[in-house]
Design a protein around this motif. Structure first.
Motif, PDB file in Angstrom:
ATOM      1  N   LEU A  19       0.857  -1.184   0.000  1.00 39.56           N
ATOM      2  CA  LEU A  19       0.000   0.000   0.000  1.00 39.56           C
ATOM      3  C   LEU A  19       0.892   1.231   0.000  1.00 39.56           C
ATOM      4  O   LEU A  19       2.033   1.184   0.467  1.00 39.56           O
ATOM      5  N   LEU A  20       0.357   2.333  -0.513  1.00 38.60           N
ATOM      6  CA  LEU A  20       1.100   3.590  -0.447  1.00 38.60           C
ATOM      7  C   LEU A  20       0.955   4.134   0.980  1.00 38.60           C
ATOM      8  O   LEU A  20      -0.163   4.429   1.404  1.00 38.60           O
ATOM      9  N   PRO A  21       2.063   4.244   1.720  1.00 35.92           N
ATOM     10  CA  PRO A  21       1.954   4.604   3.143  1.00 35.92           C
ATOM     11  C   PRO A  21       1.384   5.996   3.370  1.00 35.92           C
ATOM     12  O   PRO A  21       0.865   6.285   4.442  1.00 35.92           O
ATOM     13  N   TRP A  22       1.480   6.877   2.356  1.00 34.07           N
ATOM     14  CA  TRP A  22       1.021   8.260   2.530  1.00 34.07           C
ATOM     15  C   TRP A  22      -0.423   8.460   2.088  1.00 34.07           C
ATOM     16  O   TRP A  22      -0.896   9.580   2.027  1.00 34.07           O
ATOM     17  N   GLN A  23      -1.111   7.378   1.744  1.00 33.35           N
ATOM     18  CA  GLN A  23      -2.518   7.520   1.380  1.00 33.35           C
ATOM     19  C   GLN A  23      -3.381   6.703   2.331  1.00 33.35           C
ATOM     20  O   GLN A  23      -2.961   5.661   2.828  1.00 33.35           O
TER      21      GLN A  23
ATOM     22  N   PHE B 247      -4.434   5.463   7.865  1.00 34.41           N
ATOM     23  CA  PHE B 247      -3.250   5.233   7.047  1.00 34.41           C
ATOM     24  C   PHE B 247      -2.785   3.790   7.269  1.00 34.41           C
ATOM     25  O   PHE B 247      -3.048   3.215   8.333  1.00 34.41           O
TER      26      PHE B 247
ATOM     27  N   LEU C 158       6.673  -0.828  -4.732  1.00 32.25           N
ATOM     28  CA  LEU C 158       5.553   0.078  -4.993  1.00 32.25           C
ATOM     29  C   LEU C 158       5.485   0.425  -6.475  1.00 32.25           C
ATOM     30  O   LEU C 158       4.415   0.625  -7.034  1.00 32.25           O
TER      31      LEU C 158
ATOM     32  N   MET D 145       3.835  -2.370  -8.140  1.00 33.92           N
ATOM     33  CA  MET D 145       2.409  -2.301  -7.855  1.00 33.92           C
ATOM     34  C   MET D 145       1.741  -1.282  -8.782  1.00 33.92           C
ATOM     35  O   MET D 145       0.721  -1.575  -9.411  1.00 33.92           O
TER      36      MET D 145
ATOM     37  N   PRO E 210       5.458  11.897  -3.126  1.00 34.93           N
ATOM     38  CA  PRO E 210       5.316  11.867  -1.658  1.00 34.93           C
ATOM     39  C   PRO E 210       6.533  11.267  -0.966  1.00 34.93           C
ATOM     40  O   PRO E 210       6.936  11.728   0.097  1.00 34.93           O
TER      41      PRO E 210
ATOM     42  N   TRP F 179       1.211  10.282   8.145  1.00 33.34           N
ATOM     43  CA  TRP F 179       1.195   8.879   7.735  1.00 33.34           C
ATOM     44  C   TRP F 179       2.404   8.120   8.254  1.00 33.34           C
ATOM     45  O   TRP F 179       2.477   6.903   8.156  1.00 33.34           O
TER      46      TRP F 179
END
Lengths: 247, 261
Positions: free
Chosen positions: A76-80, A121, B159, B162, B180, B259
């Protein structure tokens, strides 16, 4: 009907031969499993079939209109937030924000996530929750073909069964096709139409097992017996080096 | 926009959490006063004298122009450092050879003390804003550069796979996947760079003997042996840095990095 056909596929990393002479095909609505020991090139094969790696030698003919992946880790994108992560593929496909959030929420509910989870998150989600999010992200784009790279291996039995049940429902009702990588024979026997055994150095198909019994009538006994039968097969014994005790 | 509203919404609670910091600042003032009682006002003016000097100073026009000039110079240095360091850092990080080759150069740049750079800058460009801004950039740019370089080098292949698996368009890969991650390295580096440029600007002004800026006022205070004024000027610098750091940057940091673990 859409299908995935692999013909005479070879692959090398530098001078090391990873895959040799791979041939098989996957039809719509079918589940094919690749089992093999670590280092047999299972993941490389999946990446080649899924167009994540460039094909050097051989042919991959993929006529499925859409595909999605589920990996061993959720990626997963950690910042979303979970919601935005689920909507990732939709966003890439150009679906407007409101619509993709609606679709993502609906899919998330189907996978047992709630509104609280969606606002979190990834760092605040448990491993199982993260994998639910990853599956929601893959399924929400309504893929015709799913590539699964051992996505159940780190999950508890309950969640594993729940996700497998959900996927099998899609195979029956939506004609989803699945390309499944695992090192768990019993798991492969439970859900596949066909199992390919991959041996290492270089990765090649040494055995092809077609499971005739309909999936819904495969009970614990059938899975147990078939697994035991396969584990006594000389080819499987040498592939997984099961005879090390006898040496 | 949402992020901005969140920053404003969390601000009162954030301020309330500052009591600990205030307690420690008062402890510092007490120690300062103790130092004054031992050493006398010429060496270390008391907090009271300093604050009186500060109060009087704030009622003059000159100090505000000096502060404005110094802030402007340091902002220029900071902005150029971030743009240049961020851009070149990402570029260097994208190529293995470039990142290996740039490392020694950056080490050399960081190894030369700012005080040496200002002398060189004065020889090259004479007494001008250019000399001061050049020194700031040379001192702060490597910090941002290294941050951007590391951020780019550590982009995760997983990522990337992905996002490729969803056939994500390049623009979205940039905004959702790459930016980001790289930003999470550039942002803290930029905060360090801002601190650096704020410190170096005063030093440069003092050494370059420019007629304007906080550094120039500091030089005048020194020549008059006016320790309370010198202390008051130091106080202004510290207060400015604290304001920028805790009122401006910290709330942004909390919002954009929530996050993180």
């Amino acid at each position: 009907m859409a299908q995935l056909i692999i013909k005479n596929l070879y692959h090398k990393f530098g001078a090391t031969e990873i895959l040799a002479d791979i041939n098989f095909s996957l039809a719509q609505g079918k589940v094919i499993s690749i089992v093999g020991p670590s280092g047999s090139g299972k993941t490389t094969l999946l990446h080649l079939c899924g167009n994540l790696l460039e094909i050097v030698d051989g042919e991959v003919d993929n006529s499925f209109s859409s595909q999605a992946f589920a990996f061993q880790d959720a990626r997963l994108l950690p910042w979303q937030t979970a919601l935005d992560n689920i909507a990732f593929g939709l966003k890439g496909g150009g679906v407007a924000k409101k619509q993709r959030h609606k679709l993502a929420t609906k899919m998330a509910f189907k996978l047992g996530l709630n509104n609280d989870d969606l606002a979190k998150f990834p760092k605040d989600l448990s491993g199982g929750m993260r994998q639910r999010v990853a599956f929601a992200r893959a399924l929400v784009i309504k893929p015709e073909l799913m590539f699964l790279d051992e996505p159940f291996s780190a999950l508890d039995i309950g969640l594993k069964q729940e996700l497998q049940h959900l996927l099998m429902g899609l195979v029956v009702n939506e004609k989803l096709s699945i390309f499944f990588i695992t090192h768990d024979l019993a798991e492969a026997i439970k859900i596949s139409d066909e199992i390919l055994v991959l041996d290492a150095d270089p990765g090649r198909i040494v055995k092809q097992i077609v499971l005739d019994r309909p999936r819904e009538s495969r009970d614990e006994d059938y899975i147990f017996n078939t697994t035991r039968q396969l584990l006594q097969d000389p080819q499987i014994i040498s592939t997984f080096e099961l005879n090390f005790k006898k040496k | 926009m949402n992020a901005f509203i969140n920053i404003i919404k969390d601000f009162p609670r954030y301020l309330w959490s500052g009591w600990g910091a205030i307690a420690s600042l008062f402890l510092f003032l007490a120690l300062w006063d103790l130092g004054n009682q031992f050493n006398g006002s010429l060496v270390l003016p008391s907090p009271q004298e300093t604050f009186i000097a500060l109060w009087q100073m704030l009622h003059t026009v000159e100090i505000w122009t000096d502060v404005a000039i110094t802030v402007e110079r340091s902002l220029w240095g900071f902005v150029i450092s971030v743009v240049l360091g961020g851009g070149l850092g990402v570029l260097a990080g994208s190529f293995a050879t470039a990142s290996i080759m740039s490392r020694p150069i950056i080490t050399v740049m960081m190894g030369v003390p700012p005080i040496a750079w200002i002398i060189l800058a004065l020889l090259w460009f004479g007494v001008s804003d250019g000399s001061i801004i050049f020194t700031l950039v040379v001192a702060s740019f490597p910090i941002v550069f290294v941050g951007a370089l590391q951020g780019t080098r550590t982009l995760e292949g997983d990522l990337n796979d992905m996002s490729n698996s969803f056939k994500t368009p390049l623009l979205m890969r940039l905004t959702d996947v790459y930016f980001p991650h790289v930003f999470s390295y550039i942002f803290p580096a930029s905060i360090s760079a801002l601190g650096m440029s704020w410190k170096v600007v005063v030093m440069s002004e003092l050494l370059a003997s420019t007629p304007t800026g906080i550094g120039a006022s500091l030089a005048v205070a020194r020549s008059h042996f006016d320790s309370p004024v010198a202390m008051a000027l130091v106080l202004i610098m510290v207060i400015f840095l604290l304001l920028i750091e805790y009122v401006f940057l910290e709330p942004i940091k909390r919002e954009v990095e929530q996050w993180r673990n």
